[in-house]
Design an enzyme around this catalytic site. Structure first.
Site, PDB file in Angstrom:
ATOM      1  N   HIS A  67     -33.533 -23.173  10.764  1.00  0.00           N
ATOM      2  CA  HIS A  67     -32.482 -22.584   9.942  1.00  0.00           C
ATOM      3  C   HIS A  67     -32.709 -22.990   8.485  1.00  0.00           C
ATOM      4  CE1 HIS A  67     -30.112 -21.850  13.580  1.00  0.00           C
ATOM      5  NE2 HIS A  67     -30.112 -23.133  13.874  1.00  0.00           N
ATOM      6  N   CYS A 120     -26.601 -27.793  15.944  1.00  0.00           N
ATOM      7  CA  CYS A 120     -27.686 -28.037  14.991  1.00  0.00           C
ATOM      8  C   CYS A 120     -27.261 -27.791  13.543  1.00  0.00           C
ATOM      9  CB  CYS A 120     -28.897 -27.183  15.349  1.00  0.00           C
ATOM     10  SG  CYS A 120     -28.540 -25.446  15.637  1.00  0.00           S
TER      11      CYS A 120
END
Lengths: 344, 344
Positions: B221, B140
């Protein structure tokens, strides 16, 4: 004995008051508190005289605290004021009260830089505060940055550029209304965050840019720093600089320091007041030198890092001691880590 | 209709399965599940055939799920496998099962790069996957970095250095045992974090260094990026590059996007499955150009960002469509933001 008046007895003010009380060349003349809450009662228990604003005298009496007088009485009774009021209130106090008295005042980093003649960090520019009327101790993150950069420069390591990326604690432990929870907030979303320009009020000739986000943490700030050095230096030279500079702690993963939480646990185990950790906690394992690039991570304890700086600012302004003697005296009296540190 | 078998039906696998089911040139041959838990029941409800490991057949029957067969039966019934097993289990599956069959396999970024012949990102190197037996979609954070850098490079903006500082979400929403809580954890404490070298498995000639900390967040994130550009570019050129590149979303503070939480709230309001946001969310207000320096912040939704990449990887490996047609097809079928995007 220099009489120090503390205006504002919150997160920072109460810590500075305790630190002043631990010195042998200064004492607390009194503290100003606006609200007669549990922190006011802590001041009474510590034996500090509690002053308040003119319109708050009755409120304090009703709460069972006999005020020693008003803010003007406190200024009269003091040789120097440390203002630890909330952001922007320091400036209001200056205009409303301090300007009328011929007393020096130390402000905190919540105020804009132009509230004072000098922005202060003990390692970086102690001497610049000598004889000044208004001095400002820079904020927690800025103090962290200034200390880390100063520790390199004091040891002959030249810095070309500092790019520092900050995961800010979202709130202090006692702030029950602040966030974020389960979120990362650009804080601010614009670049640079105020920390870079703020550090440049102390370290005027260094190219510093910072970015910051707020995270759901109350214990400490975390900085990820990327520095371009002016020349080639070894990792050992960098570690050595941190090891011998006061107010920097090298935290080793091998010794159990895997995160900020363990820095604070260490402070608690050491029996430090309030579990404070006024040193910058540099993660030794993060220190990486690659050509002229230096990378490191460090933690900044927002509630206490500026406390020793305020003590030194008082000495610097009044000429009570030269730089390194003041820093050493402060560190010893506050039981900071002094082993291996070079004072001068 | 290409038959796609999904090995591993957890956070990533179940999303890829739904995405495959939304395509008109591929369908799900079945999914492999190790435990007959609520996610296995979701697979049944979706109408997917559920396969399991040889020693798990009884366990599934007892839980009221009739398994369609074993992992080898699933491979037999598929033209291609997408392995979305937990970290390192993909490699075990390769050695134990895949190697025996002449079928291509797409791995995830939890595996080391050498599990596959090519590390993949659709924008960056779609064509390199053509005809390969083993391809790995990068993780990711690496996908986020690769997309942001590719969007600049595809629009003629040259990058000299990328220094990226990551506040990683500590856990996914469903992970009840992972932390941190009220802590910032160097993750890893060493420099670089794996993301830089990992991005270099796709963008081979770019100087990328990353540092990462984990924070108490489950939603996304956050990256703070500092790029040195090779040449002078305007902020407008950078914004334009992001605006027209697929899978990049420009989030404006003025439109209410002040943090990651609001990106996810937007995904929920849009009615996206599971509240997913597979686009990289670039905070437009953070985009700052200063000489040859570019600063920006962006969010990466760890649960979904790799989902469209896996769909494209299937097409790239099997030659089902050329790069931009595949990317456009994927984006439209998954209802990603296509307005203003240039496909080709």
């Amino acid at each position: 004995m220099i009489r120090v008046g503390i205006v504002g007895f919150g997160t920072i003010g109460k810590r500075i008051a305790d630190a002043v009380a631990a010195q042998d060349d200064m004492k607390i003349s009194g503290v100003l508190k606006v609200t007669p809450d549990y922190e006011a009662k802590i001041a009474v228990e510590r034996g500090f005289k509690v002053y308040t604003l003119p319109d708050g005298l009755d409120k304090f009496k009703k709460a069972g605290i006999e005020p020693a007088g008003t803010i003007e009485d406190l200024i009269e009774a003091s040789d120097i004021i440390v203002d630890a009021s909330p952001e922007d209130v320091g400036r209001e106090n200056k205009e409303k009260y301090y300007i009328k008295f011929n007393k020096p005042v130390i402000f905190q980093g919540g105020e804009d830089a132009d509230v004072a003649e000098v922005s202060f960090n003990a390692l970086a520019n102690f001497e610049e505060a000598a004889g000044r009327r208004y001095v400002r101790v820079v904020s927690c993150n800025t103090t962290g940055i200034t200390r880390v950069l100063s520790s390199l420069m004091l040891n002959g390591i030249k810095i070309k550029k500092a790019r520092i990326f900050i995961a800010r604690r979202g709130a202090d432990p006692k702030e029950h209304k602040k966030g974020p929870i389960n979120d990362v907030v650009p804080n601010p979303v614009t670049v640079p965050s105020h920390h870079g320009p703020d550090a440049q009020t102390v370290l005027k000739n260094i190219d510093i840019v910072t970015m910051a986000v707020a995270v759901p943490v109350t214990i400490m700030h975390m900085h990820m720093a990327y520095l371009e050095l002016d020349g080639s230096y070894t990792k050992e030279a960098v570690i050595e600089a941190f090891a011998k500079t006061p107010r920097i702690f090298l935290a080793d993963v091998g010794a159990g320091f895997q995160s900020l939480a363990q820095i604070i646990e260490y402070a608690r185990d050491l029996g430090r007041p309030r579990g404070d950790f006024p040193e910058v906690a540099v993660f030794r394992d993060s220190v990486t030198v690659n050509g002229n690039e230096l990378y490191l991570m460090y933690g900044v304890h927002q509630e206490s890092i500026v406390v020793p700086e305020n003590i030194d600012a008082v000495r610097a302004v009044l000429g009570l001691a030269p730089k390194w003697r003041s820093i050493e005296k402060t560190d010893k009296s506050l039981k900071l880590i002094t082993e291996g540190k070079r004072y001068g």
